[in-house]
Design a protein around this motif. Structure first.
Motif, PDB file in Angstrom:
ATOM      1  N   GLN A 131       0.827  -1.200   0.000  1.00  0.00           N
ATOM      2  CA  GLN A 131       0.000   0.000   0.000  1.00  0.00           C
ATOM      3  C   GLN A 131       0.863   1.253   0.000  1.00  0.00           C
ATOM      4  O   GLN A 131       0.564   2.228  -0.691  1.00  0.00           O
ATOM      5  N   PHE A 132       1.950   1.230   0.765  1.00  0.00           N
ATOM      6  CA  PHE A 132       2.835   2.398   0.787  1.00  0.00           C
ATOM      7  C   PHE A 132       3.464   2.632  -0.584  1.00  0.00           C
ATOM      8  O   PHE A 132       3.643   3.774  -1.006  1.00  0.00           O
ATOM      9  N   ALA A 133       3.813   1.566  -1.290  1.00  0.00           N
ATOM     10  CA  ALA A 133       4.382   1.720  -2.637  1.00  0.00           C
ATOM     11  C   ALA A 133       3.355   2.373  -3.565  1.00  0.00           C
ATOM     12  O   ALA A 133       3.700   3.274  -4.348  1.00  0.00           O
ATOM     13  N   ILE A 134       2.093   1.952  -3.453  1.00  0.00           N
ATOM     14  CA  ILE A 134       1.027   2.555  -4.264  1.00  0.00           C
ATOM     15  C   ILE A 134       0.901   4.046  -3.951  1.00  0.00           C
ATOM     16  O   ILE A 134       0.690   4.872  -4.835  1.00  0.00           O
ATOM     17  N   ASP A 135       1.066   4.382  -2.674  1.00  0.00           N
ATOM     18  CA  ASP A 135       0.901   5.776  -2.244  1.00  0.00           C
ATOM     19  C   ASP A 135       2.174   6.603  -2.395  1.00  0.00           C
ATOM     20  O   ASP A 135       2.212   7.760  -1.978  1.00  0.00           O
ATOM     21  N   GLY A 136       3.211   6.023  -2.971  1.00  0.00           N
ATOM     22  CA  GLY A 136       4.413   6.786  -3.283  1.00  0.00           C
ATOM     23  C   GLY A 136       5.409   6.944  -2.156  1.00  0.00           C
ATOM     24  O   GLY A 136       6.249   7.850  -2.190  1.00  0.00           O
ATOM     25  N   TYR A 137       5.345   6.088  -1.164  1.00  0.00           N
ATOM     26  CA  TYR A 137       6.302   6.156  -0.051  1.00  0.00           C
ATOM     27  C   TYR A 137       7.464   5.182  -0.274  1.00  0.00           C
ATOM     28  O   TYR A 137       7.303   4.125  -0.876  1.00  0.00           O
ATOM     29  N   GLU A 138       8.615   5.537   0.244  1.00  0.00           N
ATOM     30  CA  GLU A 138       9.700   4.580   0.419  1.00  0.00           C
ATOM     31  C   GLU A 138       9.493   3.907   1.769  1.00  0.00           C
ATOM     32  O   GLU A 138       8.907   4.509   2.677  1.00  0.00           O
ATOM     33  N   THR A 139       9.983   2.690   1.918  1.00  0.00           N
ATOM     34  CA  THR A 139       9.805   1.997   3.198  1.00  0.00           C
ATOM     35  C   THR A 139      11.097   1.331   3.650  1.00  0.00           C
ATOM     36  O   THR A 139      11.983   1.050   2.847  1.00  0.00           O
ATOM     37  N   ARG A 140      11.184   1.123   4.945  1.00  0.00           N
ATOM     38  CA  ARG A 140      12.227   0.276   5.514  1.00  0.00           C
ATOM     39  C   ARG A 140      11.587  -0.523   6.646  1.00  0.00           C
ATOM     40  O   ARG A 140      10.514  -0.175   7.134  1.00  0.00           O
ATOM     41  N   ARG A 141      12.254  -1.608   7.015  1.00  0.00           N
ATOM     42  CA  ARG A 141      11.771  -2.417   8.142  1.00  0.00           C
ATOM     43  C   ARG A 141      12.704  -2.280   9.321  1.00  0.00           C
ATOM     44  O   ARG A 141      13.910  -2.170   9.146  1.00  0.00           O
ATOM     45  N   GLU A 142      12.140  -2.322  10.494  1.00  0.00           N
ATOM     46  CA  GLU A 142      12.926  -2.412  11.720  1.00  0.00           C
ATOM     47  C   GLU A 142      12.358  -3.556  12.554  1.00  0.00           C
ATOM     48  O   GLU A 142      11.143  -3.771  12.566  1.00  0.00           O
ATOM     49  N   VAL A 143      13.235  -4.284  13.226  1.00  0.00           N
ATOM     50  CA  VAL A 143      12.787  -5.355  14.119  1.00  0.00           C
ATOM     51  C   VAL A 143      12.890  -4.841  15.552  1.00  0.00           C
ATOM     52  O   VAL A 143      13.960  -4.408  15.990  1.00  0.00           O
ATOM     53  N   VAL A 144      11.762  -4.818  16.245  1.00  0.00           N
ATOM     54  CA  VAL A 144      11.688  -4.306  17.616  1.00  0.00           C
ATOM     55  C   VAL A 144      11.141  -5.416  18.512  1.00  0.00           C
ATOM     56  O   VAL A 144      10.002  -5.843  18.354  1.00  0.00           O
ATOM     57  N   ASP A 145      11.962  -5.882  19.440  1.00  0.00           N
ATOM     58  CA  ASP A 145      11.547  -6.975  20.343  1.00  0.00           C
ATOM     59  C   ASP A 145      11.012  -8.185  19.575  1.00  0.00           C
ATOM     60  O   ASP A 145      10.025  -8.814  19.981  1.00  0.00           O
ATOM     61  N   GLY A 146      11.635  -8.472  18.446  1.00  0.00           N
ATOM     62  CA  GLY A 146      11.234  -9.640  17.668  1.00  0.00           C
ATOM     63  C   GLY A 146      10.028  -9.409  16.782  1.00  0.00           C
ATOM     64  O   GLY A 146       9.575 -10.340  16.105  1.00  0.00           O
ATOM     65  N   HIS A 147       9.497  -8.203  16.789  1.00  0.00           N
ATOM     66  CA  HIS A 147       8.344  -7.887  15.948  1.00  0.00           C
ATOM     67  C   HIS A 147       8.748  -6.883  14.864  1.00  0.00           C
ATOM     68  O   HIS A 147       9.796  -6.251  14.937  1.00  0.00           O
ATOM     69  N   ILE A 148       7.871  -6.721  13.880  1.00  0.00           N
ATOM     70  CA  ILE A 148       8.196  -5.892  12.718  1.00  0.00           C
ATOM     71  C   ILE A 148       7.579  -4.507  12.852  1.00  0.00           C
ATOM     72  O   ILE A 148       6.395  -4.374  13.162  1.00  0.00           O
ATOM     73  N   ASP A 149       8.391  -3.490  12.599  1.00  0.00           N
ATOM     74  CA  ASP A 149       7.895  -2.139  12.333  1.00  0.00           C
ATOM     75  C   ASP A 149       8.135  -1.861  10.853  1.00  0.00           C
ATOM     76  O   ASP A 149       9.254  -2.075  10.363  1.00  0.00           O
ATOM     77  N   VAL A 150       7.115  -1.412  10.151  1.00  0.00           N
ATOM     78  CA  VAL A 150       7.296  -0.933   8.780  1.00  0.00           C
ATOM     79  C   VAL A 150       7.263   0.589   8.838  1.00  0.00           C
ATOM     80  O   VAL A 150       6.293   1.171   9.337  1.00  0.00           O
ATOM     81  N   VAL A 151       8.320   1.219   8.368  1.00  0.00           N
ATOM     82  CA  VAL A 151       8.422   2.677   8.416  1.00  0.00           C
ATOM     83  C   VAL A 151       8.363   3.200   6.984  1.00  0.00           C
ATOM     84  O   VAL A 151       9.171   2.809   6.140  1.00  0.00           O
ATOM     85  N   ALA A 152       7.383   4.065   6.728  1.00  0.00           N
ATOM     86  CA  ALA A 152       7.219   4.667   5.401  1.00  0.00           C
ATOM     87  C   ALA A 152       7.546   6.146   5.504  1.00  0.00           C
ATOM     88  O   ALA A 152       7.229   6.792   6.505  1.00  0.00           O
ATOM     89  N   PHE A 153       8.184   6.668   4.470  1.00  0.00           N
ATOM     90  CA  PHE A 153       8.588   8.078   4.532  1.00  0.00           C
ATOM     91  C   PHE A 153       8.668   8.662   3.134  1.00  0.00           C
ATOM     92  O   PHE A 153       8.873   7.963   2.149  1.00  0.00           O
ATOM     93  N   LYS A 154       8.473   9.990   3.083  1.00  0.00           N
ATOM     94  CA  LYS A 154       8.727  10.728   1.840  1.00  0.00           C
ATOM     95  C   LYS A 154       8.847  12.203   2.145  1.00  0.00           C
ATOM     96  O   LYS A 154       8.515  12.644   3.249  1.00  0.00           O
TER      97      LYS A 154
END
Lengths: 154, 60
Positions: A131-154
């Motif tokens: 969805q972020f790609a459709i909306d024109g964002y770049e993304t990166r992943r972070e692992v926090v306490d074994g879980h996933i954060d998806v961070v979108a930015f532009k």
């Protein structure tokens, strides 16, 4: 003994599911209409019967998920490489079903346990990234306490 | 810079936004929330009232 489970997870996006599988060393086998399992109901199958699922229909699916490069084969066919069934729901979308006993543990270990928690999280992360790609964002992943954060930015 | 952080914690998903003006963060996350599931909690941070940040929880 065989142990089967059908998850609450609802799948609406097969591309996101395929991406989630790739992250975990699995592959989505689109159009495969049977998935490998123990092959018959045993004493622990009462819950599935209550859901109206017969033994003959248990492993019917719309697609299947298996470990990359390994052909699924049920125990009653002499195999020990199980798969996860992607089951079409009457209201649309899909859920997942698999036999987690014995050989099924190979799948459970890759997917974060019998409830496939890691696959669930990876699917959600892939949905977000799509969805972020459709909306024109770049993304990166972070692992926090074994879980996933998806961070979108532009 | 505008940033949207999606924290995936099992079946709970939290969306935290930063750098958006006014209600534009809600516009930015609306389609994502629709894809992820039913919104069960919607909470704006203090910064929302300074017109630059928001926070939403949804069920995966």
């Amino acid at each position: 003994m065989s142990h089967m489970t059908q998850l609450e997870l609802k799948i609406d996006d097969l591309d996101a599911l395929a991406a989630a599988c790739t992250q975990l060393g699995l592959e989505l086998r689109r159009g495969q209409t049977r998935f490998a399992w123990y092959g018959q109901f045993l004493g622990d199958s009462i819950g599935l019967r209550d859901l109206g699922i017969s033994e003959a229909d248990y492993n019917k699916c719309a697609h299947a998920i298996g470990r990359v490069g390994l052909l699924g084969k049920s125990t009653n066919e002499g195999g020990d490489e199980y798969e996860i069934g992607v089951i079409a729901l009457p209201e649309g979308g899909y859920t997942l079903r698999f036999d987690y006993w014995g050989p099924g543990q190979k799948l459970a270990q890759l997917c974060g346990g019998n409830q496939l928690a890691k696959l669930d999280e990876e699917y959600t992360a892939a949905l977000c990234e799509n969805q972020f790609a459709i909306d024109g964002y770049e993304t990166r992943r972070e692992v926090v306490d074994g879980h996933i954060d998806v961070v979108a930015f532009k | 810079m505008q940033e949207i952080r999606v924290k995936i914690r099992g079946k709970k998903v939290e969306i935290v936004t930063d750098g958006f003006g006014g209600t534009s963060c809600q516009d930015a996350t609306r389609r994502l929330e629709e894809r992820l599931g039913t919104v069960t909690k919607s909470e704006q941070t203090e910064d929302f009232y300074r017109a630059d940040a928001g926070k939403v929880d949804v069920n995966a």
